[in-house]
Design an enzyme around this catalytic site. Structure first.
Site, PDB file in Angstrom:
ATOM      1  N   ASN A   1       0.817  -1.217   0.000  1.00  0.00           N
ATOM      2  CA  ASN A   1       0.000   0.000   0.000  1.00  0.00           C
ATOM      3  C   ASN A   1       0.853   1.270   0.000  1.00  0.00           C
ATOM      4  OD1 ASN A   1      -2.472  -1.389   0.076  1.00  0.00           O
ATOM      5  ND2 ASN A   1      -2.383  -1.573   2.300  1.00  0.00           N
TER       6      ASN A   1
ATOM      7  N   HIS B   1     -15.192  -0.426   5.598  1.00  0.00           N
ATOM      8  CA  HIS B   1     -14.170  -1.192   6.304  1.00  0.00           C
ATOM      9  C   HIS B   1     -14.702  -1.821   7.588  1.00  0.00           C
ATOM     10  CE1 HIS B   1     -10.336  -1.852   8.527  1.00  0.00           C
ATOM     11  NE2 HIS B   1      -9.868  -2.070   7.318  1.00  0.00           N
TER      12      HIS B   1
ATOM     13  N   GLU C   1     -15.973   5.166   2.655  1.00  0.00           N
ATOM     14  CA  GLU C   1     -14.556   5.292   2.345  1.00  0.00           C
ATOM     15  C   GLU C   1     -14.413   6.218   1.143  1.00  0.00           C
ATOM     16  OE1 GLU C   1     -12.302   1.594   2.181  1.00  0.00           O
ATOM     17  OE2 GLU C   1     -13.853   0.595   3.372  1.00  0.00           O
TER      18      GLU C   1
ATOM     19  N   SER D   1     -10.915   0.060  -0.201  1.00  0.00           N
ATOM     20  CA  SER D   1      -9.661  -0.670  -0.058  1.00  0.00           C
ATOM     21  C   SER D   1      -9.611  -1.965  -0.845  1.00  0.00           C
ATOM     22  CB  SER D   1      -9.400  -0.963   1.420  1.00  0.00           C
ATOM     23  OG  SER D   1     -10.441  -1.747   1.971  1.00  0.00           O
TER      24      SER D   1
ATOM     25  N   ASP E   1     -13.556   8.031   5.394  1.00  0.00           N
ATOM     26  CA  ASP E   1     -12.308   7.336   5.712  1.00  0.00           C
ATOM     27  C   ASP E   1     -11.493   7.316   4.424  1.00  0.00           C
ATOM     28  OD1 ASP E   1     -10.245   5.576   6.132  1.00  0.00           O
ATOM     29  OD2 ASP E   1     -11.466   3.994   6.996  1.00  0.00           O
TER      30      ASP E   1
ATOM     31  N   HIS F   1      -6.987   5.231   1.608  1.00  0.00           N
ATOM     32  CA  HIS F   1      -6.334   4.892   0.343  1.00  0.00           C
ATOM     33  C   HIS F   1      -6.382   6.027  -0.676  1.00  0.00           C
ATOM     34  CE1 HIS F   1      -5.663   0.615   1.313  1.00  0.00           C
ATOM     35  NE2 HIS F   1      -6.748   0.769   2.054  1.00  0.00           N
TER      36      HIS F   1
ATOM     37  N   LYS G   1      -0.517   3.848   4.437  1.00  0.00           N
ATOM     38  CA  LYS G   1      -0.588   3.590   3.003  1.00  0.00           C
ATOM     39  C   LYS G   1       0.397   4.511   2.276  1.00  0.00           C
ATOM     40  CE  LYS G   1      -4.240   1.281   4.496  1.00  0.00           C
ATOM     41  NZ  LYS G   1      -4.584   1.176   5.935  1.00  0.00           N
TER      42      LYS G   1
END
Length: 386
Positions: free
Chosen positions: A47, A133, A175, A179, A204, A207, A236
């Site tokens: 990541n 998540h 998110e 992810s 969130d 990424h 990440k």
């Protein structure tokens, strides 16, 4: 049932399935390669999207900061674990991302759990994307709030659910970049809905931060949106670990009083905080690395041509190949590792939904064209065994 039987029964039950998890003790890794048992593999599971973890300036800052502060903070931030290094990092994050306040957490999992369980209670309601998540889902359960999961990246599904009146507060959670799928949330549409129904939006952006948006400001920046709560993590694109919550002053003061993960955890080492400040400076100046990563993503997608595997719609560094069958997914991962010296882990339920097992390919700015060619050729050489 006694303890011994409980453990052995459940371990054996899991071993009989195709979702048994194993850990590999690697020798060392970077964004491009990983060494395992003395052998080097091309690494498509990291990541560390920009290769920051091996940046010379970052490493030098880490070394000098350890010499200055020692290796740990030795306490919670509410006791003696809050230093000038922590304060400066919080200020820099807030200024960079356009918020009045930020608070540091030891992990993204802890940040998500702390925010949701502190702010929400049984009289409130939470709407979260169906593919959110595990830390978000678990936090919703622990908060005792009423929560529902709207269809993935579907604003119409959210609006259908949220329009019913509620006595308590309403929080919408998603998110920024997902992810496991690599797709980007329709943040602008979700934000408009939350505003219409006087809810708050929490993103969130584990990424997205550092990778997309102007100067790497993340997913929300693409849409010119500032959600009420923004979670950024440092494991990440930042190449390290830890997390931060970006919010307004009142929210920060509330969390300082009530967020148990913040109050009762030893804070991140001050050397880590000072290193993260250097990483922010590096990320701001990483336009070339982001451009290289973008090129690698486009090159992979333009040259992918497998008849038996469908390419996802992701345009981010996360490029999942949905296999579906757990055993076949494991076969492909093992083939790439053992026969082609390519490290790509299989992701299976319960991490992803049933029948959506996948090879989660992650691309880095450090990957070279020949690395991606090797991956594409290896994928073409694989034949599924039913």
């Amino acid at each position: 049932m006694n303890w011994e039987n409980f453990l052995k029964t459940n371990i054996q039950k899991r071993k009989l399935t195709s979702i048994w998890r194993e850990r590999f003790c690697i020798d060392k890794s970077n964004s491009r390669t990983v060494s395992f048992q003395g052998k080097t593999y091309l690494n498509f599971s990291s990541n560390d999207y920009l290769g920051i973890s091996h940046n010379k300036n970052v490493i030098d800052t880490w070394k000098s900061s350890v010499n200055k502060y020692g290796i740990g903070s030795c306490s919670s931030g509410h006791v003696i674990g809050y230093t000038a290094a922590h304060r400066n990092l919080e200020y820099e994050l807030a200024e960079w991302l356009g918020y009045s306040n930020s608070l540091l957490f030891i992990s993204g999992f802890a940040a998500n759990q702390s925010v949701i369980t502190s702010l929400m209670n049984k009289n409130d309601r939470i709407f979260l994307d169906k593919l959110s998540h595990a830390s978000i889902v678990e936090a919703c359960i622990f908060s005792n709030s009423k929560f529902r999961r709207f269809q993935h990246n579907n604003p119409f599904s959210l609006k259908h659910m949220i329009q019913n009146s509620s006595l308590g507060k309403t929080l919408v959670v998603t998110e920024g970049v997902f992810s496991m799928d690599g797709d980007i949330a329709p943040i602008d549409q979700l934000y408009n809905i939350t505003n219409e129904y006087r809810a708050w939006l929490m993103i969130d952006d584990a990424h997205g931060i550092g990778v997309i948006g102007k100067d790497g400001r993340g997913s929300s920046d693409i849409f010119n949106i500032k959600p009420e709560i923004l979670i950024v993590t440092f494991g990440k694109a930042f190449g390290l670990s830890g997390a931060a919550v970006l919010c307004n002053k009142d929210t920060a003061n509330f969390l300082i009083q009530y967020a148990r993960h913040l109050i009762y955890s030893t804070s991140m080492p001050p050397a880590q905080a000072e290193t993260l400040s250097e990483i922010i400076r590096q990320i701001k100046n990483s336009d070339f690395a982001r451009a290289k990563l973008s090129y690698n993503i486009k090159y992979f997608r333009n040259n992918f041509n497998l008849k038996n595997i469908k390419l996802s719609k992701s345009v981010t560094a996360i490029q999942p190949l949905i296999i579906g069958n757990n055993d076949q997914c494991l076969q492909l991962s093992k083939f790439l590792r053992d026969k082609k010296s390519i490290w790509v882990q299989s992701i299976r339920p319960p991490t992803v939904p049933l029948n959506s097992s996948r090879i989660r390919i992650t691309l880095s700015a450090l990957h070279q064209k020949k690395d991606i060619d090797a991956l594409l050729e290896a994928l073409n050489d694989f034949v599924f065994v039913s």
